[in-house]
Design an enzyme around this catalytic site. Structure first.
Site, PDB file in Angstrom:
ATOM      1  CB  CYS A 185      -0.488   2.511   4.089  1.00  0.00           C
ATOM      2  SG  CYS A 185      -1.982   1.848   3.380  1.00  0.00           S
ATOM      3  CG  ASP A 186       3.346   1.218   4.295  1.00  0.00           C
ATOM      4  OD1 ASP A 186       2.882   1.661   5.368  1.00  0.00           O
ATOM      5  OD2 ASP A 186       3.169   0.056   3.914  1.00  0.00           O
ATOM      6  CB  CYS A 221      -0.896  -0.015   1.241  1.00  0.00           C
ATOM      7  SG  CYS A 221      -1.843   1.499   1.440  1.00  0.00           S
TER       8      CYS A 221
END
Ligand code: NAP
Length: 313
Positions: free
Chosen positions: A137-138, A134
Site C-alpha cells: 500500500c505505502d 503494508c
C-alpha cells in the site's frame, strides 16, 4: 422476511472466497460477508511466488479479484458489512452486522488475522505519517528514501525485498540474531545490496516533527540505545486472529485462534472455521483456500444430514 442462507461465510479472504466457490458449486445458497476488501491480507501482498501455478508477477490483488469473480459466477452472494456479534446457540445461526442481521443454517468463520503492533513509543502517533503495516500500500511514498522493517518472519523479509524496489536502503531490525523467515527468502535478502540488518535490537520510540524522522532502538544484549534516521518504518511482527465477535460463542485457544478438526468443524455443530483464523501449522494463501474448500463440503454434509434427520423424525 429475512433470507436464511445455507451457509453464511464471515470473511472474504482466500478461505472465504474458496468456501463460497465450493458451496455455490454444491448448489447451496451462500452469502459472504466482508468488512473491508475482498481478498483479505492477500490484497496487501505484492508477489505470490509460492502459490502453485501462479504466473510470474502474479499479484495478491489480481488473484483475489479472480477468486471473487469466480465465486460470484457460481452464484455466491456478497455483502459489505462488519460482523459485531453472533448467536450460534440454535439450529439457525444469527450473525449481527453493523448494517443488518444475517441468518444461516451453517456458518463458516474465515475472518483471518490482522497485523500486530510492535509496541514501541509513538507507534500510533506516527501511523500513516511514516509508520506502516503494508508495503504494497505505502512503498511508493518512500521512493529513494531510507526505511526500516521491524521483524524477522516471512512477512518482514518478503516485504523488505519488495521495498528495495522503491527505497534507497532497507534496514531490517530484528530482536534476535537469526531470522525466522523461510531460507529461500533469507538468501534473497542477504544477497540484496540494498538490505542491511541490525541484530538483537528492538525499536524503543519513533521520533520526528510532524512526520517520522527516525527510530530510537535498543540492543537487547548490551542495553545500548542508538538512533537510526529513517523516513519510514514498516512493522511486520506477526498477526492476531480476528475473533472478538465470536468470544463466548465458539471455543478459542489462548491466543484467540479457533481450534478445528480436519473437517474444519469447531466445537459448535454447524459452525466451521477455515484459513488463518483457525489453529493451523501453516498460514498461506494455498492453505486458506484448501481449508475453505473443505469447510464448504463439511457444511454441505452437515446440512444434508440435518435435513435427513428431520425427514426421519
Ligand atoms: P511471524 O512468523 O509470527 O513472525 C513475526 C516476527 O516478528 C518474528 O521474527 C518475531 O521474532 C518478530 N516479533 C514478534 N513480536 C515482536 C515485537 N514485539 N518486537 C519485535 N519483533 C517482534 O509473523 P509473519 O511474518 O507476519 O507471518 C505470519 C504467518 O504468515 C506465518 O505463518 C508466515 O509463514 C505466513 N506468511 C508467509 C509468507 C510467504 O510464504 N511468503 C509471507 C508472509 C507471511 P522471533 O522470530 O524472535 O519470534
Amino acid at each position: 422476511m429475512v433470507k436464511i442462507y445455507d451457509i453464511v461465510i464471515i470473511g472474504g479472504g482466500p478461505a472465504g472466497l474458496s468456501a463460497g466457490l465450493y458451496g455455490s458449486r454444491a448448489k447451496l445458497d451462500v452469502l459472504v460477508i466482508e468488512k473491508a476488501k475482498f481478498g483479505g491480507q492477500t490484497t496487501t501482498t505484492a508477489e505470490l511466488e509460492n502459490y502453485p501455478g501462479s504466473i510470474p508477477d502474479c499479484t495478491g490483488p489480481a488473484l483475489s479479484k479472480r477468486m471473487h469473480e469466480q465465486a460470484e459466477e457460481f452464484g455466491t452472494e456478497f455483502v459489505k458489512d462488519e460482523v459485531v456479534s453472533v448467536d450460534f446457540s440454535g439450529d439457525i445461526k444469527f450473525i449481527n452486522g453493523k448494517d443488518a442481521q444475517y441468518q444461516g443454517r451453517s456458518v463458516i468463520i474465515t475472518t483471518g488475522a490482522e497485523p500486530r503492533l510492535a509496541g514501541f513509543g509513538e507507534e500510533m502517533e506516527f501511523r500513516a505519517r511514516g509508520v506502516s503495516y503494508c508495503a504494497t500500500c505505502d512503498a511508493d511514498f518512500f521512493e529513494g528514501l531510507d526505511v526500516a522493517v521491524i521483524g524477522g518472519g516471512d512477512s518482514a523479509i518478503d516485504e523488505a525485498i519488495y521495498l528495495t524496489k522503491f527505497a534507497e536502503t532497507v534496514t531490517v531490525i530484528h530482536r534476535r540474531d537469526a531470522l525466522r523467515a523461510a531460507k529461500s527468502l533469507q538468501e534473497r535478502a542477504f544477497n540484496n545490496p540494498k538490505i542491511k540488518f541490525i541484530w538483537d535490537t528492538v525499536p524503543v520510540t519513533a521520533y520526528g516533527d510532524e512526520i517520522l524522522e527516525g527510530l530510537e532502538v535498543k540492543n537487547v544484549k548490551t542495553g545500548e540505545l542508538s538512533k537510526l534516521e529513517v523516513n519510514g518504518v514498516f512493522v511486520f511482527v506477526g498477526l492476531d486472529p480476528i475473533t472478538e465477535a465470536f468470544k463466548g460463542q465458539v471455543e478459542l485457544d489462548e491466543s484467540g485462534y479457533i481450534p478445528t478438526d480436519v473437517e474444519m468443524k469447531t466445537n459448535v455443530p454447524g459452525v466451521f472455521a477455515a484459513g488463518d483464523v483457525r489453529v493451523t501449522p501453516l498460514r498461506q494463501v494455498i492453505t486458506a483456500a484448501a481449508d475453505g474448500a473443505i469447510s464448504a463440503i463439511s457444511a454441505e454434509k452437515y446440512i444434508t444430514e440435518k435435513e435427513a434427520n428431520l425427514v426421519q423424525a
